[in-house]
Design an enzyme around this catalytic site. Structure first.
Site, short mmCIF file in Angstrom:
data_model
loop_
_atom_site.label_atom_id
_atom_site.label_comp_id
_atom_site.label_asym_id
_atom_site.label_seq_id
_atom_site.Cartn_x
_atom_site.Cartn_y
_atom_site.Cartn_z
N GLU A 185 6.82 -5.52 8.16
CA GLU A 185 5.81 -4.80 7.17
C GLU A 185 6.51 -3.52 6.99
OE1 GLU A 185 2.03 -4.81 8.33
OE2 GLU A 185 1.86 -6.93 8.85
N HIS A 224 1.30 -3.22 15.06
CA HIS A 224 1.76 -2.25 14.03
C HIS A 224 1.91 -0.87 15.26
CE1 HIS A 224 2.78 0.46 11.03
NE2 HIS A 224 2.68 -0.19 10.07
N LYS A 241 0.91 -1.11 0.02
CA LYS A 241 -0.23 0.07 0.03
C LYS A 241 0.79 1.16 -0.10
CE LYS A 241 -0.53 -0.34 5.06
NZ LYS A 241 -0.20 -1.87 4.79
#
Length: 411
Positions: free
Chosen positions: A282, A208, A79
């Protein structure tokens, strides 16, 4: 052939076979010189702004990651920048991928990436996206509430559940505490028990801390919570062997990244010394933020004078704004420093200047006031570090095109 021609000799590239044709990659020696790079293109006759992407920057970032975080396998967050050339380049370097939708899965799988290298890291996925993941055998995916556990039980019962919990940094450009993640102390155990009752596999945890994290201690807090969830899962009977430490890693500050890496390594050694537990992450902006430089053209200017008739402010209107290449600035304003490509730019007198985007919207303003020389229509401004969370959300609002991209790579 002149040295300049040798410097940026265009060659065909077999990075990917896209329906629109193979992109051209321009090669350079030693170091990419932006001023010389833009001389290769007729920018006076190019309406959209131009991104210059240095693919070799991605390779340098991967080497830095492997040096400082050797145990952790990076899964690039698509993304952040979903340009197929960027994604294919990282795929060829061997990274994994964090996908959040069916279309992102299609992109990555279509470039030859095996499903084992993908984590479907969206806790609340539409059923059609789950069915596609099942068809493609993408088994690893996150979950953070009981409704999604039941959804997986119905539509993808043989998937690997990765329980995502909240653990937000105190300092981050984009905090994520409100939208995703269960409470590690009160909800995680209940999800583990529910999955066990439904005969589903929980294979790990994820968190996250927030995009653009600048709090080093945030990762240790989260890894400690993950350790407790692992212990709980093992007591219940889950075979857990994966931890996803998410993103948040800085793209421009390598010193901060080194500090974060030290903290993460220390925490992992203390809490997850067993090498059988696979650790992934990530990173998004870490890889691509510094790879892009945006080149904008001044297409109009205006002089604002005070009541005495003296020049007060210069206004410049450029071919990119907050609905295009600067779209993320509308939500998360950052300091920008335009570069000039004029001879003796540093010695020219400076004036208070405002930079506007091309649309008719009065919000379309590049944040901040700048001290710039008296520039002319047709002059160029450069903006570095434009690779993260910009192009995927750029739109042709008001009919103005989003920037084109030219790709470069070191020989």
């Amino acid at each position: 052939m002149s040295s300049r021609s040798l410097y940026l000799k265009a060659v065909s590239c077999n990075l990917c076979e896209m329906a629109s044709g193979v992109p051209e990659i321009h090669f350079y020696e030693n170091e990419l010189n932006i001023r010389r790079a833009i001389e290769q293109f007729d920018l006076q006759n190019l309406d959209p702004a131009l991104n210059i992407c240095d693919l070799s920057s991605l390779e340098r970032k991967l080497r830095l990651w492997q040096k400082l975080l050797p145990r952790i396998k990076p899964h690039y967050a698509v993304k952040c920048n979903d340009d197929p050339v960027v994604v294919k380049f990282l795929a060829d370097l061997g990274t994994g991928f964090d996908c959040a939708s069916k279309n992102e899965l299609k992109l990555v799988l279509g470039l030859g990436v095996s499903p084992e290298r993908i984590i479907f890291a969206h806790p609340c996925r539409p059923v059609s996206h789950l069915k596609y993941a099942k068809e493609q055998m993408v088994v690893n995916g996150t979950v953070d509430n009981e409704y999604e556990v039941y959804k997986l039980h119905k539509h993808y019962p043989n998937s690997n559940l990765i329980v995502r919990f909240k653990s937000a940094a105190k300092e981050a450009l984009c905090p994520l505490r409100d939208k995703y993640g269960c409470d590690a102390e009160t909800d995680a155990a209940a999800l583990l028990l529910l999955a066990k009752a439904l005969d589903l596999k929980v294979t790990g945890t994820s968190f996250h801390v927030g995009s653009g994290c600048s709090e080093v201690e945030a990762y240790d807090r989260a890894i400690e919570k993950a350790e407790n969830i692992f212990k709980c899962g093992e007591l219940i009977g889950h075979d857990m062997d994966l931890m996803d430490i998410g993103g948040g890693f800085p793209g421009t500050d390598d010193a901060l990244f080194e500090n974060i890496a030290d903290a993460v390594n220390t925490s992992l050694q203390l809490r997850f010394p067993d090498e059988r537990v696979q650790i992934i992450a990530e990173p998004g902006r870490f890889f691509v933020e510094t790879a892009y430089t945006l080149i904008c053209k001044i297409h109009a200017k205006r002089e604002v004078r005070n009541k005495a008739g003296k020049l007060d402010t210069l206004m410049y209107f450029i071919n990119a704004g907050i609905f295009g290449a600067f779209a993320d600035y509308f939500y998360y304003p950052e300091e920008v420093n335009p570069e000039l490509y004029l001879e003796d730019a540093e010695t020219l007198p400076k004036f208070k200047s405002v930079i506007w985007g091309p649309s008719c919207d009065s919000l379309d303003k590049i944040s901040g006031e700048f001290l710039l020389p008296n520039l002319n229509v047709g002059d160029l401004l450069g903006f570095r570090n434009m690779g993260a969370y910009k192009m995927p959300i750029a739109s042709p609002f008001n009919g103005f095109e989003v920037p084109e991209t030219r790709f470069f790579r070191k020989k």
